[in-house]
Design an enzyme around this catalytic site. Structure first.
Site, PDB file in Angstrom:
ATOM      1  N   THR A 203       0.863  -1.193   0.000  1.00 35.83           N
ATOM      2  CA  THR A 203       0.000   0.000   0.000  1.00 35.83           C
ATOM      3  C   THR A 203       0.896   1.239   0.000  1.00 35.83           C
ATOM      4  OG1 THR A 203      -1.804  -1.072   1.173  1.00 35.83           O
ATOM      5  CG2 THR A 203      -1.591   1.301   1.519  1.00 35.83           C
ATOM      6  N   ARG A 231     -15.436  -6.214   0.715  1.00 33.39           N
ATOM      7  CA  ARG A 231     -14.604  -5.792   1.861  1.00 33.39           C
ATOM      8  C   ARG A 231     -13.914  -4.437   1.604  1.00 33.39           C
ATOM      9  NH1 ARG A 231      -8.903  -4.526   2.809  1.00 33.39           N
ATOM     10  NH2 ARG A 231      -8.514  -4.954   5.001  1.00 33.39           N
ATOM     11  N   GLY A 233     -11.053  -1.811   3.362  1.00 37.37           N
ATOM     12  CA  GLY A 233     -10.032  -1.685   4.403  1.00 37.37           C
ATOM     13  C   GLY A 233     -10.026  -0.297   5.015  1.00 37.37           C
ATOM     14  N   ASP A 234      -8.951   0.019   5.694  1.00 36.36           N
ATOM     15  CA  ASP A 234      -8.839   1.326   6.367  1.00 36.36           C
ATOM     16  C   ASP A 234      -8.403   2.436   5.416  1.00 36.36           C
ATOM     17  OD1 ASP A 234      -6.345  -0.072   6.140  1.00 36.36           O
ATOM     18  OD2 ASP A 234      -5.443   1.511   7.350  1.00 36.36           O
ATOM     19  N   GLY A 255      -1.374  -1.504   6.818  1.00 36.07           N
ATOM     20  CA  GLY A 255      -1.379  -2.677   7.691  1.00 36.07           C
ATOM     21  C   GLY A 255      -2.725  -3.382   7.635  1.00 36.07           C
ATOM     22  N   GLY A 257      -6.095  -3.578   7.801  1.00 33.05           N
ATOM     23  CA  GLY A 257      -7.094  -2.522   7.796  1.00 33.05           C
ATOM     24  C   GLY A 257      -8.169  -2.636   8.858  1.00 33.05           C
TER      25      GLY A 257
HETATM   26  N1  ASP Z   1      -4.396  -1.298   4.956  1.00 29.39           N
HETATM   27  C1  ASP Z   1      -4.656  -1.945   3.702  1.00 29.39           C
HETATM   28  C2  ASP Z   1      -5.991  -2.681   3.794  1.00 29.39           C
HETATM   29  O1  ASP Z   1      -6.285  -3.237   4.836  1.00 29.39           O
HETATM   30  C3  ASP Z   1      -3.609  -2.906   3.265  1.00 29.39           C
HETATM   31  C4  ASP Z   1      -2.170  -2.526   3.577  1.00 29.39           C
HETATM   32  O2  ASP Z   1      -1.915  -1.423   4.008  1.00 29.39           O
HETATM   33  O3  ASP Z   1      -1.270  -3.340   3.357  1.00 29.39           O
HETATM   34  O4  ASP Z   1      -6.689  -2.735   2.830  1.00 29.39           O
END
Ligand code: ASP
Length: 369
Positions: A203, A231, A233-234, A255, A257
């Site tokens: 990311t 889905r 994520g964050d 990370g 999410g």
């Molecule tokens: N945070 C991102 C998600 O959960 C993925 C990542 O940052 O590696 O979609």
């Protein structure tokens, strides 16, 4: 007071360490911090070639944003340009090179936030927009909304005249291989959990402070390998993966999410920095001597004050630790209007880089760098 601080700063090299002022000097430069994802990134898993290639990409991205900030451009323009470059780079899980969904498509999430107005834009599940970060910016600048999803977001993108791409243009062999391996493991009944961080790192995110004193943050991702049921994520969630507020800081996260959403990581860090700053400012005001009539002898204005980088590091580390206590892994990049910048992560490594008016720009991969 500002004049006094400037005189002290000028005399600093001539005065012994013990006589130097304890508080930070107000900052009028610029900063840029980037990340390219966090995860089990250690020397055993990365070849010398990959290491060099990732560092070259991070350096180039850093230089692209730095050039804009150096010339007096805005934090928003700098982070958008930086992320567009990383979105086009197949080494990262954003734009081209994004991870595969359960169905074998690629769906992007992105967001951007302006710390000067707290305006924000975000998109989730886009399939054909070449630069999701630019779409997020258009949502912020040219729509009455903050958050658009899936086909509607791509439709808005076309209406805005943004560059489109076939979904398979975003594909890479490497991500296809990860998807096949992921599906094979799940289908054979193995319990690997959909939150296995090694299936998604890459990311991208950027935070910046410009010469006008404004901070901004942006994040862009393909999400996680094998994601299904729509889905999210964050990364596109304002307050979780991205946040910017001139009264506190700008944050971009990467990370697991789900945990970043539950801990409200980006907003939590900004709020804690804002309150810590207020507390220090009030303490400084309370310590101003009073004249004969009980009136403070001078007024400490907020612009004459800043936050120590150590304070900010402690705040970012404590929020990452809280997210870690819930069971999540990942990291953040943070910059403040006072010119402090930090990284914080609880994974073995995070692709990252930092540049600023008065520091050598640097990139790093492993936790011990
Ligand atoms: N945070 C991102 C998600 O959960 C993925 C990542 O940052 O590696 O979609």
């Amino acid at each position: 007071m500002r004049l006094l601080l400037m005189i002290i700063a000028f005399l600093m090299p001539l005065t012994p360490a013990s006589a130097q002022p304890a508080g930070p000097i107000p900052y009028d430069g610029w900063t840029l911090v980037i990340h390219g994802g966090a995860g089990t990134i250690d020397r055993e898993r990365i070849t010398a070639e990959q290491d060099a290639s990732i560092r070259a990409s991070l350096s180039q991205a850093l230089e692209t944003g730095s050039a804009i900030l150096r010339e007096g451009g805005t934090a928003l323009d700098a982070i958008e340009a930086t992320l567009r470059l990383l979105e086009d780079d197949p080494q990262f899980n954003a734009g081209r090179g994004g991870v595969f969904t359960w169905q074998g498509t690629i769906e992007h999430d992105a967001s951007i936030m302006d710390g000067s107005t707290r305006a924000a834009g975000a998109v989730t599940g886009t399939s054909n927009t070449r630069h999701p970060v630019t779409l997020a910016r258009r949502v912020m600048d040219s729509s009455p909304h903050v958050f658009l999803s899936r086909e509607g977001a791509d439709q808005f993108s076309r209406e805005q005249g943004l560059e489109q791409a076939e979904n398979d243009w975003f594909e890479t062999e490497y991500r296809r291989g990860q998807w096949e391996a992921f599906r094979a493991r799940i289908e054979s009944g193995e319990e690997i959990g959909v939150l296995d961080i090694d299936y998604k790192f890459g990311t991208v995110g950027a935070v910046a402070l410009d010469r006008h004193g404004n901070v901004a943050a942006a994040t862009s991702t393909g999400g996680m390998t094998g994601k299904r049921w729509g889905r999210i994520g964050d990364s596109p969630v304002i307050g979780a993966g991205t946040y910017a507020d001139n009264r506190g800081c700008a944050v971009s996260a990467t990370g697991d999410g789900e945990y970043f959403i539950r801990a409200g990581v980006a907003h939590e860090i900004c709020a804690q920095i804002r309150f810590r700053f207020q507390m220090l400012l009030e303490a400084a005001r309370a310590s101003v001597p009073l004249d004969d009539e009980g009136v403070p002898e001078y007024y400490v204005h907020a612009s004459e004050f800043g936050l120590e980088t150590a304070d900010m590091q402690q705040i970012a580390d404590s929020v990452i630790a809280e997210m870690g206590d819930l069971g999540g892994t990942g990291g953040v990049i943070v910059t403040t209007p006072w010119g402090n910048s930090v990284y914080s992560f609880n994974t073995p490594g995070m692709y990252r880089g930092m540049a600023g008016g008065d520091r050598e720009s640097s990139v790093a991969i492993y936790g011990d760098e």
